[in-house]
Design an enzyme around this catalytic site. Structure first.
Site, PDB file in Angstrom:
ATOM      1  N   ARG A  27     -85.823  61.184  59.198  1.00  0.00           N
ATOM      2  CA  ARG A  27     -84.954  60.008  59.392  1.00  0.00           C
ATOM      3  C   ARG A  27     -83.899  59.867  58.396  1.00  0.00           C
ATOM      4  NH1 ARG A  27     -86.849  56.050  63.671  1.00  0.00           N
ATOM      5  NH2 ARG A  27     -85.582  54.609  62.582  1.00  0.00           N
ATOM      6  N   TRP A  74     -83.294  53.389  53.336  1.00  0.00           N
ATOM      7  CA  TRP A  74     -82.101  53.869  53.298  1.00  0.00           C
ATOM      8  C   TRP A  74     -81.160  52.691  52.905  1.00  0.00           C
ATOM      9  CZ3 TRP A  74     -77.095  53.616  55.824  1.00  0.00           C
ATOM     10  CH2 TRP A  74     -76.264  54.679  55.699  1.00  0.00           C
ATOM     11  N   GLY A 101     -82.517  46.812  59.094  1.00  0.00           N
ATOM     12  CA  GLY A 101     -81.278  45.853  59.525  1.00  0.00           C
ATOM     13  C   GLY A 101     -80.718  45.332  58.201  1.00  0.00           C
ATOM     14  N   GLU A 486     -68.187  71.096  67.071  1.00  0.00           N
ATOM     15  CA  GLU A 486     -69.561  70.925  66.922  1.00  0.00           C
ATOM     16  C   GLU A 486     -69.995  72.116  65.915  1.00  0.00           C
ATOM     17  OE1 GLU A 486     -71.799  68.938  67.322  1.00  0.00           O
ATOM     18  OE2 GLU A 486     -73.655  69.968  67.151  1.00  0.00           O
ATOM     19  N   LYS A 490     -71.623  71.015  62.334  1.00  0.00           N
ATOM     20  CA  LYS A 490     -72.893  71.484  62.048  1.00  0.00           C
ATOM     21  C   LYS A 490     -72.887  71.834  60.499  1.00  0.00           C
ATOM     22  CE  LYS A 490     -75.172  70.029  63.837  1.00  0.00           C
ATOM     23  NZ  LYS A 490     -75.160  69.304  65.125  1.00  0.00           N
ATOM     24  N   GLU A 493     -72.495  69.067  57.831  1.00  0.00           N
ATOM     25  CA  GLU A 493     -73.454  68.297  57.460  1.00  0.00           C
ATOM     26  C   GLU A 493     -74.479  68.729  56.807  1.00  0.00           C
ATOM     27  OE1 GLU A 493     -74.910  66.099  61.180  1.00  0.00           O
ATOM     28  OE2 GLU A 493     -75.226  67.796  62.108  1.00  0.00           O
ATOM     29  N   HIS A 509     -49.434  74.569  64.971  1.00  0.00           N
ATOM     30  CA  HIS A 509     -48.777  73.353  64.620  1.00  0.00           C
ATOM     31  C   HIS A 509     -48.879  72.774  63.326  1.00  0.00           C
ATOM     32  CE1 HIS A 509     -46.841  73.427  68.556  1.00  0.00           C
ATOM     33  NE2 HIS A 509     -48.055  73.685  68.893  1.00  0.00           N
ATOM     34  N   LYS A 608     -81.283  60.175  60.769  1.00  0.00           N
ATOM     35  CA  LYS A 608     -81.366  60.579  62.262  1.00  0.00           C
ATOM     36  C   LYS A 608     -80.915  59.719  63.020  1.00  0.00           C
ATOM     37  CE  LYS A 608     -82.648  63.826  65.170  1.00  0.00           C
ATOM     38  NZ  LYS A 608     -81.726  64.927  65.184  1.00  0.00           N
TER      39      LYS A 608
HETATM   40  C1  AGP Z   1     -75.685  65.335  64.350  1.00  0.00           C
HETATM   41  O1  AGP Z   1     -75.927  66.600  64.108  1.00  0.00           O
HETATM   42  C2  AGP Z   1     -75.594  64.290  63.827  1.00  0.00           C
HETATM   43  N1  AGP Z   1     -76.613  64.230  62.797  1.00  0.00           N
HETATM   44  C3  AGP Z   1     -75.017  63.079  64.234  1.00  0.00           C
HETATM   45  O2  AGP Z   1     -73.614  63.116  64.420  1.00  0.00           O
HETATM   46  C4  AGP Z   1     -75.459  62.425  65.476  1.00  0.00           C
HETATM   47  O3  AGP Z   1     -75.135  63.285  66.795  1.00  0.00           O
HETATM   48  C5  AGP Z   1     -75.258  60.992  65.763  1.00  0.00           C
HETATM   49  O4  AGP Z   1     -75.341  60.081  64.725  1.00  0.00           O
HETATM   50  C6  AGP Z   1     -75.421  60.551  67.132  1.00  0.00           C
HETATM   51  O5  AGP Z   1     -76.783  60.296  67.197  1.00  0.00           O
HETATM   52  P1  AGP Z   1     -77.494  59.765  68.589  1.00  0.00           P
HETATM   53  O6  AGP Z   1     -77.389  61.055  69.641  1.00  0.00           O
HETATM   54  O7  AGP Z   1     -79.006  59.544  68.159  1.00  0.00           O
HETATM   55  O8  AGP Z   1     -76.958  58.360  69.010  1.00  0.00           O
END
Ligand code: AGP
Length: 613
Positions: A27, A74, A101, A486, A490, A493, A509, A608
């Site tokens: 996570r 985190w 939180g 996408e 990928k 990240e 453009h 995550k």
């Molecule tokens: C995807 O590779 C990401 N790590 C991230 O963009 C993710 O898709 C986004 O945070 C949404 O998460 P969720 O599907 O758990 O809502």
């Protein structure tokens, strides 16, 4: 984001809590800690960095006891440091807290508590919680009573677990709003608490999930649930079918690679039991609407974040084409702030693998308040999004551990395609023949995905060659434009290479100015209705001296002739091409990141499930 694990039973709490935290490593976190009730003392161990650091600390001085809590942090308030890591203690070292939180009013609460003589040791917002509980417990209130009073003073979204020396047989866990889940797992003479059920799947499959403003008093014999106003809550339990083995690496170097290869299975599990051929039909077990109710929707609003948002963009093509219904797609984080139009004839679709993304949860509430019917397309069983929706389409991708979403993405696309077929059937925009044909193509898809994944397409050579590049451009058109987005997401990240996705037709453009031999261009040009247009756009890359990695259908000599490297996928129906074109781009990103020595499964700064707004 942060991870929470708690244990009450007879076994070694340190081991169980630590192992649970290891399951939550994916996570994302920057520090970790653990507290155990040990012979009338609260033993706390904390460390900065990976869990291996905490393990070293635990090996030096292992706390022994059968009740404990642990946390991966985190950082939001206060840098990652040992003193800021959870658990946090009250002044006397009697009560301890872990928390997900943000305490939005922590500045005023801290001042008030300081004025009362409480001593703060960390820079965190979390520490106010334990001092508040201490203050309420000072007049003899029980832990749960003091916690209930304290929690009513907090603003924001929270998942909290408390433990106290005075009541050493229990944990108190609470959920306020959406800061990730609070799951209670029931065993034989032992009970578990976790922010995410994968942390405790090794021990039990019988789970209960706390809802907003609920608190659980957890002992080894089970738990009792109350609302924050003190009223008892009758909580049911669910038996979760996820297999703990599915959450292990199974011989692959990284979870991400394993999850990429699991996609044919994830897609077929997502289809299974939902389609009929002959008199063709689609059904969802978690959606209570009749065909007449489906027909009443005049428009569809889809929200998601990151990869889930890309799935939403692709679903727009599927839904508008197959069900002839207007679709808008929003970033969940933007939706709420644009005064959106939604009413009883609006189907609001929240796409989220974790089901805990706060931006998504907040936009669901907003849509519901405006009268829309809310449907969640979600992977995580029992997640907040699943429980807050009027209907749920679960994807059956299984636990996704790599932070970069892969199998959850293609499982989302599968579920959204089924949704398009369902609406097409209800709105009678698809004939029985068309529906049969669409279902047939879908059923063939896992096999085609397996075919793509089994091909050696030279990913490692590409990675060796381009690992030092600073930028990549991804191009696609129509339903494959979101795949370009996408592919770029990928790559950036997990490899930290800057990448952008663009509609191929837009390149001229502006981005065309960037083309040179230093920046590879990945162009998706499958044989769809915009194929020729795309080829013309892509040819402009070559004629400007660019490096072209083409991604097209098998046997496409025209694309091969202009590409420096070629990646191939077989043909399928246009609406399903993204489920094939996504795969080589996931593998390209994976091998580039691995070649650059990046932490593929836990990329820096990412989490995550994103449980802060
Ligand atoms: C995807 O590779 C990401 N790590 C991230 O963009 C993710 O898709 C986004 O945070 C949404 O998460 P969720 O599907 O758990 O809502």
């Amino acid at each position: 984001m942060c991870g929470i694990v708690g244990y009450v039973g007879e076994r070694d709490a340190t081991r169980i809590v630590f192992d649970g935290l290891k399951r939550l490593e994916y996570r994302g976190y920057d520090s970790a800690g653990l507290a155990v009730l040990s012979d009338g003392r609260l033993e706390v161990r904390r460390s900065v960095g990976k869990l291996a650091e905490l393990e070293r600390v635990l090996d030096r001085e292992p706390p022994r006891g059968t009740v404990g809590i642990g946390h991966t942090r985190w950082a939001t308030h206060g840098k990652p440091s040992e003193v800021n890591a959870h658990p946090h203690l009250d002044c006397r070292g009697d009560i301890v807290v872990i928390h997900n939180g943000i305490v939005e009013n922590y500045v005023e609460l801290r001042q008030r508590l300081r004025d009362q003589g409480h001593v703060f040791r960390s820079e965190t917002d979390t520490e106010v919680i334990v001092h508040l509980v201490e203050a309420f417990a000072a007049d003899g209130a029980s832990l749960d009573e003091a916690a209930r009073r304290a929690l009513r003073e907090l603003r924001g979204n929270h998942a909290i677990v408390l433990m106290s020396l005075r009541e050493p047989d229990r944990l108190v866990a609470a959920r306020l709003g959406n800061a990730g889940g609070v799951t209670i797992g029931l065993g034989e003479g032992e009970t578990f608490v976790a922010s995410d059920l994968t942390a405790i799947l090794d021990h039990t499959r019988t789970m209960a999930f706390l809802d907003d403003r609920e608190m659980a008093i957890v002992t080894r014999d089970g738990f009792r649930c109350v609302g924050l106003d003190g009223t008892p809550v009758d909580k049911s339990t669910t038996v979760v079918s996820w297999d703990p083995v599915a959450a292990a690496k199974g011989g692959y170097k990284h979870f991400m690679l394993k999850e990429i290869y699991e996609q044919p299975r994830a897609v077929s599990d997502t289809i299974r039991g939902r389609v009929n051929q002959g008199p063709a039909s689609v059904r969802f077990e978690g959606v209570p609407w009749t065909d007449a109710a489906w027909r009443r929707f005049r428009r569809v609003l889809i929200v998601g974040c990151g990869t889930a948002w890309h799935a939403g963009l692709i679903a727009k093509f599927m839904l508008e084409d197959l069900a002839r219904v207007p679709v808008e797609v929003d970033y969940a984080d933007e939706f709420r702030y644009r005064n959106p139009l939604a009413d009883a004839e609006t189907l609001f679709v929240a796409v989220t693998q974790s089901g805990e993304t706060v931006d998504v949860l907040v936009s669901m509430a907003e849509a519901r308040q405006r009268g829309a019917k809310v449907l969640a397309v979600v992977n995580a069983i029992g997640s907040q999004a699943a429980r807050a929706a009027d209907g749920v389409i679960y994807t059956h991708a299984g636990p996704e551990i790599g932070v970069a979403s892969t199998k959850a993405f293609t499982a989302h696309l599968t579920a959204l395609y089924l949704l398009a077929l369902k609406l097409g059937q209800a709105r009678e925009t698809l004939s029985n023949d068309q529906l049969n044909q669409a279902i047939q193509r879908l059923l063939e898809l896992p096999h085609r995905m397996g075919d793509v994944l089994s091909r050696d397409q030279g990913y490692e050579d590409l990675a060796n060659r381009y690992a030092k590049c600073r930028d990549f451009l991804f191009l696609g058109r129509g339903i494959n434009y979101p795949i370009a987005l996408e592919g770029a997401l990928k790559l950036k990240e997990i490899s930290y290479i800057h990448a952008e996705g663009y509609p191929a037709g837009e390149m001229k453009h502006g981005p065309i100015a960037l083309i040179d031999e230093e920046m590879p261009v990945v162009a998706i040009a499958v044989r769809d209705h915009v194929y020729e247009k795309t080829l013309n756009n892509v040819a402009q890359v070559k004629s400007r001296g660019g490096v072209l990695i083409g991604l097209g259908n098998d046997g496409d000599d025209t694309l091969a002739a202009i590409s420096d490297h070629l990646l191939n996928v077989p043909e399928t129906s246009e609406h399903l091409t993204p489920l094939l074109t996504a795969l080589p781009l996931q593998l390209l990103a994976y091998y580039l990141a691995d070649r650059r020595g990046c932490d593929v499964d836990q990329p820096r700064n990412l989490a995550k499930s994103v449980t802060v707004e």
